[in-house]
Design a protein around this motif. Sequence first.
Motif, short mmCIF file in Angstrom:
data_model
loop_
_atom_site.label_atom_id
_atom_site.label_comp_id
_atom_site.label_asym_id
_atom_site.label_seq_id
_atom_site.Cartn_x
_atom_site.Cartn_y
_atom_site.Cartn_z
N LEU A 94 55.30 36.12 54.43
CA LEU A 94 56.00 36.87 55.48
C LEU A 94 56.37 35.91 56.59
CD1 LEU A 94 56.90 39.38 57.14
CD2 LEU A 94 54.51 39.66 57.81
N PHE A 150 60.01 39.22 53.67
CA PHE A 150 58.92 38.97 52.74
C PHE A 150 59.51 38.24 51.52
CE2 PHE A 150 57.12 42.48 55.09
CZ PHE A 150 55.74 42.26 55.05
N TRP A 153 52.42 37.36 48.69
CA TRP A 153 53.60 37.46 49.55
C TRP A 153 53.57 36.37 50.62
CZ3 TRP A 153 57.52 40.65 48.42
CH2 TRP A 153 57.26 41.79 47.63
N ARG A 179 58.27 36.95 47.58
CA ARG A 179 57.24 36.99 46.55
C ARG A 179 56.87 35.56 46.15
NH1 ARG A 179 53.20 39.84 45.39
NH2 ARG A 179 53.22 41.34 43.70
N LEU A 229 56.60 47.77 50.10
CA LEU A 229 57.26 46.66 49.44
C LEU A 229 57.51 46.98 47.97
CD1 LEU A 229 55.22 43.72 51.02
CD2 LEU A 229 57.57 44.42 51.58
#
Length: 289
Positions: A241, A189, A239, A191, A168
């Motif tokens: 996901l 993903f 993160w 942030r 990443l």
Amino acid sequence: MGGTWLDAIDERSAAALASGALQPVQAEQTEMEDGGMRFIVRWVSSLAVKDAAKVAIPGGPRDPNFNPFLNPDPALTVGPVGDAHVVILNKFPLCERHLVLARRTFEEQLQPLEYSDFAALATIMVEAGGIGLYNGGAAAGASQRHKHVQWMPEAEGNASLRLFAGGLPLGLPEQGVATHPALPMKHVFVRVLSGRDVPVEAAADSLLAGYRNACDELGLVPGEDGLLPPCNLLVGEGWLLMLPRSQECFEGISISAVCFGGTLYTRQPEQIEAIRRVGPLRALAAVGC
């Protein structure tokens, strides 16, 4: 609630173990490497006990509409978190301190997540870190219709988004999006602010915004029956996901959100070989989109 969440969780766990209300984790594990990443596959024999408990009760099989989260077992109830959720020990945990954060009133698990869901999760994660999990419907590995998210602590062998750190981008701003080159299924993903020492309100806002961004990126839309297609969500290590799902099982092995954090769980020891044969990444891809 006095003291810390971890104190309350451990106190309730000790009492529930002593009374038999909480079934202890019984697991054997093996490690596999795939795509340059380390996966753990656990045979959890207590999951077979869970399956047996669904039918081996006085009077025959349990009512299929029984809802363990609507009036949770007091022996497993840690306490309220926020105005809309209650923290419950998972009766058949996949690890120690495995929690369910369930809405106090019934709502379908497929319905889109809301601010209160993320605020409940953030309350635990700001104090204790760990990983947040959501299984958006039966095809995503949810075993209950009553809306809930789950939490697991950071510990050796537990699921973690740290698994993907090497693939990443560094320095991505909050709400920036990325994909991982080793994941052969549709995913995104985002942030986010999460984990220890982030104000709960800021973390909840960031998680909700990240969730909505992920839905937009993946084309997930609310339908008559809820968010479609079904999906999994994992939050941790800064993160979020999300992965849409096509089916629940790979060769009879139920795949839920926790499996996408690098720890896969089986009910039978021979199922470990099914995962070894194709590799964890292909097994996960088989249930994705």
